[in-house]
Design an enzyme around this catalytic site. Structure first.
Site, PDB file in Angstrom:
ATOM      1  N   ASP A 145       7.531  -1.808  -5.003  1.00 21.84           N
ATOM      2  CA  ASP A 145       7.436  -0.767  -6.014  1.00 21.84           C
ATOM      3  C   ASP A 145       6.004  -0.225  -6.075  1.00 21.84           C
ATOM      4  OD1 ASP A 145       8.666   0.602  -8.320  1.00 21.84           O
ATOM      5  OD2 ASP A 145       7.180  -0.511  -9.482  1.00 21.84           O
ATOM      6  N   GLU A 183       7.449   1.908  -1.376  1.00 23.90           N
ATOM      7  CA  GLU A 183       7.563   3.124  -2.175  1.00 23.90           C
ATOM      8  C   GLU A 183       6.149   3.697  -2.110  1.00 23.90           C
ATOM      9  OE1 GLU A 183       9.201   4.505  -6.544  1.00 23.90           O
ATOM     10  OE2 GLU A 183       7.860   2.809  -6.483  1.00 23.90           O
TER      11      GLU A 183
END
Lengths: 106, 708
Positions: free
Chosen positions: B349, B386
């Site tokens: 993330d 990401e």
């Protein structure tokens, strides 16, 4: 320590009858009894669980412990366990190391 | 005689002790006792705090004697502990001097950053005792799980079809029909469903221990309690979320998760974890002490020169990922998950934060990202970034991946969505996206597999909502609809939200099928958002992070309602799996290595070999040559796809293929089922082999092959 199991060793078979709760309070005593069997000629350990109402992580660990300490080749059976107990056994994957049956024949 | 390797050398108030082993960090079972080891470079003293499970007060506090400190590590073996029934924490002594970055508070019980089981939130949503002095309680883990020969699957990246899901949302709805909704055990029950769908990898949103009560508050719309439902806020990096386990109340979450992973593997499904190393649940200077802040604030967090928390995560603090100690912690953590849980890969993330230095500046060759790329234990793990953060760093196409890292391709999502809604000027971009985005990744060793192609993910609209809403509707989140992305590139097809209008609903279904078709014929790795295959809606909420209710939970009755969509997604997945030419990972090199007489990929328009790349164009067709499958070693069919995102029908003249082959129709999103998709071996031969009519806003896929 309070116990709520009986254990019997005969003809290479260990029979453990469980009742009430097998929790953190009571599991160590069972583990101690199983430890005494280390080194003996054992083919099967059969847990009779019809009257077992509750099993906690400590109780489940004793089952894993039995397999590890007595021998990887022994067969474990869980006989007549209630749905609640079976559920925990299945979700934690312990059903993979034991046979679950309704009844046990000699 | 039993050999004794370790024996007590010290005594403290009835406890038998001995200097511990500094490595591994955390609490480890050793013969006769537990080895405790914790790092802090600025603490002046440390005490081990022991609790009986769930008891409010500790039963013992054992100071680490000075002789037990090696360098900056406090380490001690405590013998004869009933380790099944204890919880442990630490008191850390040191300066409280926020300006210099130190926030030691000897009164706080701190969780071990390496805690492998964490109690305190054992059952999801069960209100904790807020007076408890130790909210997130470290426990000792057992390493006695029998994997029965299981290992990570190592599915080649190019063959992967990822399904992004939330543990709770997947089965929490009453319609799921599982025994223990919202748990790991329930995922196990749904394995037959996942197999039927055909995906071979689940990417699960955070399962590290987090606090669902963090920032909980009543919804201004429904009055219902809003929770930290998504869980992008770690309490502990090493422990699975207890509240996600049906057996969490028994402390068996480790076993339950491992059993679930083992069964998924047995069924050919990999498991990728979504990991959040960019911040923790401790927030900023106002936030609680859980662990890191009290153990070694200055080491664990990126701080301003006057001791405030940098907030590149948008969540209050930023983990100091390129401090060598924190780097080590992250590496240890991923190694642990890969080895102890047989995890197949990780999705990071806000991964760009992993590339910021200790002052927050982006680095050219970030050591953490490099270490992960070359780590031997992670050697076969998928690593997916990401590739952006909340501090403005956007690295899609430029994330330093060393040929090992893949990226969530945000540009794929944006371009496909815009093209789908009929925006002009995107045909060139479509050419890139369909090939696996060579404009972004041509320089990467792993080629098209660097691109994780997705049109939807947890963050943003569901696929159904992206064709049903022009704007977000996040009022229920309690932030006056300010939260969530404003650039959704969505189109409601003529009415905002749910409607009974038959034509609008037909168009929406078609647009969903168009999106799925494009995703599954694109080179790269497709990722599907869980629920899109059954037409799941969040009623226009594009940021459901706090909605632990039916808004987020999959309604399994949708499967019956939207059988047509499910069947289409399932069949398109099967089509991709059956055709290796769709999965080539190397980019088109303008060479006919298979001597087929055709390029690997050729571009067409309404006339063959004559694509209209102009700004006003909304049509594009392309053909893969099957002989070029598997880098020229395979033997697949010709696959021709025509995409018409114009509102008028267009005729596409077909490229000529060898005369023994004929064109068969696989997909036509313009027609109703069952003729919208034809299964393998049942494809329908088209009457006119020279030309097809592609309806308005429609996709058609043909295969060129010998007769069925």
């Amino acid at each position: 320590m309070e116990t709520n199991f009986s254990i019997n060793y005969e003809n290479k078979v260990v029979k453990v009858t469980l009742s009430g709760s097998l929790d953190a309070k009571r599991a160590p005593a069972l583990a101690d009894e199983i430890k005494k069997l280390i080194g003996k000629d054992i083919e099967k350990i059969v847990f009779f669980a019809k009257d077992l109402e509750y099993i906690s992580s400590a109780g489940l660990r004793v089952i894993i412990f039995s397999k590890q300490k007595i021998g990887i080749d022994i067969k474990l059976y869980m006989v007549g366990a209630t749905e609640g107990v079976l559920d925990v056994i299945k979700m934690s994957g312990i059903d993979n190391i034991m046979e679950i049956t309704d009844t046990y024949e000699e | 005689m039993e050999r004794i390797d370790t024996y007590p050398t010290h005594k403290y108030k009835g406890f038998n002790l001995r200097p511990g082993r500094p490595i591994p960090f955390g609490a480890t079972i050793v013969p006769g006792g537990i080895n405790f080891s914790i790092f802090s470079s600025h603490a002046t003293g440390c005490e081990l705090v022991l609790f009986k499970k769930r008891e409010p007060k500790p039963f013992a506090t054992i100071p680490f004697p000075d002789a037990f400190r090696i360098g900056n590590v406090f380490t001690m073996i405590v013998f004869d502990l009933d380790y099944e029934n204890i919880e442990y924490g630490y008191y850390m002594d040191g300066p409280f001097d926020p300006q210099k970055g130190h926030r030691f508070d000897k009164q706080k019980v701190l969780m071990d950053p390496y805690a492998k089981v964490i109690g305190g939130r054992d059952v999801w949503g069960e209100e904790p005792d807020w007076d408890d002095i130790y909210q997130h309680r470290a426990r000792i883990v057992f390493d006695d799980f029998d994997w029965q020969g299981d290992k990570p699957l190592e599915v080649p990246m190019e063959d992967l079809i990822i399904y992004e899901m939330h543990v709770r949302g997947f089965t929490c709805h009453k319609s799921s029909g599982v025994k223990h909704p919202g748990t790991f055990a329930a995922i196990r029950e749904k394995i037959p469903y996942l197999k039927k769908l055909g995906i071979n990898c689940i990417e699960i949103m955070p399962v590290h221990e987090f606090d669902e009560f963090e920032n909980s508050r009543p919804s201004p719309v429904s009055g219902e309690k809003l929770m930290n439902y998504w869980g992008y806020s770690n309490v502990g990096f090493y422990a699975p979320k207890a509240g996600y386990a049906a057996t969490g109340r028994f402390g068996m979450q480790v076993d339950e998760l491992k059993t679930t992973i083992k069964d998924l593997h047995t069924n050919g499904i990999e498991v990728i974890l979504d990991v959040v190393f960019n911040h923790t649940a401790e927030g900023n200077e106002e936030g609680p002490y859980i662990s890191y802040k009290g153990v070694d604030n200055k080491t664990y967090y990126i701080l301003t020169h006057d001791g405030y928390y940098y907030n590149f995560s948008g969540c209050g603090n930023t983990l100091n990922c390129n401090n060598p100690i924190v780097r080590g912690m992250i590496l240890d953590c991923l190694r642990y998950w890969a080895s102890a849980y047989h995890i197949d890969g990780f999705r990071f993330d806000l991964a760009s934060i992993l590339g910021r230095d200790q002052n927050g500046a982006p680095m050219n060759s970030p050591p953490l990202i490099e270490s992960l790329a070359f780590d031997p234990i992670l050697g076969k793990c998928k690593l997916i970034a990401e590739a952006w953060d909340a501090g403005g760093l956007y690295q899609v196409g430029s994330f330093p991946g060393w040929g090992r890292w893949a990226e969530w391709n945000g540009k794929y999502r944006d371009d496909i969505r815009k093209f789908l809604k009929g925006e002009a000027g995107l045909v060139g971009a479509m050419g890139q996206r369909i090939q696996g985005s060579p404009d972004l990744y041509r320089w990467h060793e792993s080629g098209a597999c660097t691109s994780i192609n997705f049109i939807t993910c947890h963050d943003g609209f569901t696929l159904k909502d992206s064709v049903s809403y022009n704007g977000k509707h996040n009022e229920a989140n309690g932030e006056d609809n300010r939260d969530g992305n404003n650039d959704n590139d969505s189109w409601n097809c003529g009415w905002e939200g749910e409607t009974d209008d038959v034509e609008i609903n037909r168009l929406r279904r078609k647009q969903i099928k168009n999106a799925v078709s494009i995703l599954l014929v694109s080179r790269g790795v497709p990722m599907i958002l869980s629920g899109d295959e059954m037409g799941n809606t969040q009623f226009g909420n594009n940021n459901a992070y706090c909605q632990d209710n039916e808004l987020s939970w999959l309604d399994w009755d949708d499967l019956k309602k939207n059988k047509e969509i499910f069947n289409f997604v399932k069949s398109t997945i099967a089509f991709r799996k059956a055709h290796p030419v769709l999965r080539n990972k190397t980019y088109f090199q303008d060479r006919d290595s298979a001597e087929s007489g055709y390029p690997e990929i050729s571009w067409h328009g309404t006339k063959p070999w004559d694509a209209d790349w102009s700004d006003s164009s909304r049509t594009i067709a392309f053909m893969f040559c099957g002989k070029q499958a598997k880098q020229g070693k395979g033997n697949d069919d010709f696959i021709y796809t025509a995409i018409n995102m114009d509102w008028n029908m267009h005729s596409f003249e077909l490229p000529e293929i060898p005369e023994q082959l004929k064109w068969y129709i696989v997909v036509n999103t313009d027609v109703e089922p069952p003729e919208d998709i034809w299964g393998a071996g049942k494809e329908k031969e088209i009457e006119n082999q020279f030309e097809v009519s592609v309806g308005p806003r429609s996709v058609m896929i043909l295969i060129g092959k010998k007769s069925n």
